[in-house]
Scaffold this active site. Structure first.
Site, mmCIF file in Angstrom:
data_model
loop_
_atom_site.group_PDB
_atom_site.id
_atom_site.type_symbol
_atom_site.label_atom_id
_atom_site.label_comp_id
_atom_site.label_asym_id
_atom_site.label_seq_id
_atom_site.Cartn_x
_atom_site.Cartn_y
_atom_site.Cartn_z
ATOM 1 N N HIS A 66 37.044 50.335 41.908
ATOM 2 C CA HIS A 66 36.694 49.852 43.130
ATOM 3 C C HIS A 66 37.926 49.559 43.837
ATOM 4 C CE1 HIS A 66 32.281 50.569 43.329
ATOM 5 N NE2 HIS A 66 32.169 49.762 42.119
ATOM 6 N N THR B 275 34.872 47.406 38.263
ATOM 7 C CA THR B 275 35.412 46.882 39.541
ATOM 8 C C THR B 275 36.818 47.140 39.906
ATOM 9 O OG1 THR B 275 33.826 44.858 39.243
ATOM 10 C CG2 THR B 275 35.700 44.280 40.459
HETATM 11 ZN ZN ZN Z 1 34.669 43.517 34.626
#
Ligand code: ZN
Ligand code: NAD
Length: 341
Positions: A43, A40
């Site tokens: 990203h 994440t």
């Molecule tokens: Zn994580």
């Protein structure tokens, strides 16, 4: 305090000075010791379409952490200054049907630290006391810093009974590899993990007693024959987000097989639904961790022989965070842990 901030709506993260968060009556302040870099966070670094749509700028990033409680709100009971802890990064509401039923991980109002709210890539983190998970002696800070993704793996792996079952895991990223270790720990029979990246498959075999299969070179049907499996895998865990992997999983499951799906496919991916119907396959979507049942079981397993330390392949001082992100972005690493001193 020092913090890794998404300061601008463009690729990158920036180390900045930020005020130490002020806590409310139901919060604690945590001095961060170690943090994990998550997919994440990549990203958010890359500032892809999802990140641009989701993350407010500026924001302190990060959600995988271990630290020590240094301040306690006046309503908080049962925690103490100096307590080592990690914590659930999903901040839940208390209004939805599921939340009021005690199924906190299904609350639709969930907000994530480091994604929607100020995060853990900082010297200090404010967290609701409700979210704190104290760490026992047996779990040191670097393992504490990867409990969030280990929790994804545990939540997925414990979705179905694995005892004596043949398990197929597609995707040997850090979470798939840890799920393989959990499947082995709880007593699966054959545990096969697939990827198309040889470095990841090599790491999988180092972390857990599993059979790595490069699906760019070998057919799963041949693997089944080698293992003398006459029908197919009983349980699948999809951990790649790749359409081809899901197709292979459906193809190689037994009739009535079960799939726990953590991987996030891009957009609306085509699925051969008739195949799923005629094979009577059950698919369960898995989001986050069960709050706090996953945490309870994960800690119990870590205290009783589950060992995932080798999934941590890189350790950096936080001032060298750019090297840590480069290691993650290379696709060759396992977990990367940053040390906040
Ligand atoms: Zn994580
Ligand atoms: P990762 O990207 O590090 O690992 C995915 C792996 O899948 C890579 O090693 C890649 O080479 C491999 N892969 C690509 N094509 C494949 C194929 N055809 N067959 C087999 N493997 C293939 O991801 P991660 O951090 O380990 O996370 C696993 C997945 O879970 C990701 O999709 C991530 O977005 C998702 N995720 C979901 C949740 C949730 O709450 N549902 C939480 C965390 C992560």
């Amino acid at each position: 305090m020092k913090a890794l901030v998404k300061a601008k709506a463009e690729p990158g993260l920036w180390m900045e000075r930020r005020p130490v968060p002020e806590i409310g009556p139901d919060d604690v302040l945590i001095r961060i010791r170690k943090t994990g870099i998550c997919g994440t966070d990549i990203h958010i670094w890359n500032w892809d379409e999802w990140a641009a749509r989701t993350v407010p700028v500026p924001l302190v990033t990060g959600h995988e952490f271990a630290g020590e409680i240094v301040e306690i709100g006046r309503n908080v009971e049962g925690l103490s200054i100096g307590q080592r802890c990690s914590g659930e990064g999903h901040l839940i509401g208390r209004h939805s049907r599921q939340s009021r039923a005690g199924k906190f991980h299904l609350d639709p109002e969930t907000r994530g630290i480091g994604v929607n709210e100020p995060g853990a890539f900082a010297e200090y983190l404010r967290l609701p006391a409700f979210n704190v998970v104290p760490l026992p002696e047996a779990i040191d800070d670097e393992i504490g810093a990867i409990l969030d993704p280990l929790g994804n793996a545990v939540h997925t792996a414990l979705s179905f009974d694995l005892v004596g079952e043949d398990v197929l895991i597609t995707g040997a990223g850090p979470i798939g590899i840890m799920a393989a270790a959990v499947a082995r720990h709880v007593g699966a029979r054959h545990v096969v993990i697939t990827d198309v990246n040889p470095a990841r498959l090599k790491l999988a075999a180092e972390v857990a007693d599993v059979m790595p299969v490069n699906v760019a070179e070998e057919q799963l049907s041949d693997v089944k024959a080698r293992l003398k499996m006459t029908e197919g895998f009983d349980v699948g865990m999809e951990m790649s987000g790749n359409q081809a992997a899901l197709d292979q999983m459906v193809e190689n499951l037994v009739m009535g097989g079960r799939i726990a799906m953590l991987g996030i496919p891009p957009g609306k991916s085509p699925v051969d639904w008739s195949r799923i119907v005629f094979k009577a396959i059950t698919i369960k979507g898995v989001y986050g961790r069960e709050i706090f049942e996953t945490w309870y079981k994960m800690i119990a397993m870590l205290e009783n022989g589950l060992d995932v330390r080798k999934v941590i392949t890189h350790r950096f001082r936080v001032d060298d965070f750019a090297e840590g992100f480069a290691a993650m972005r290379s696709g060759l690493s396992g977990k990367v842990v940053l040390d906040w001193g």
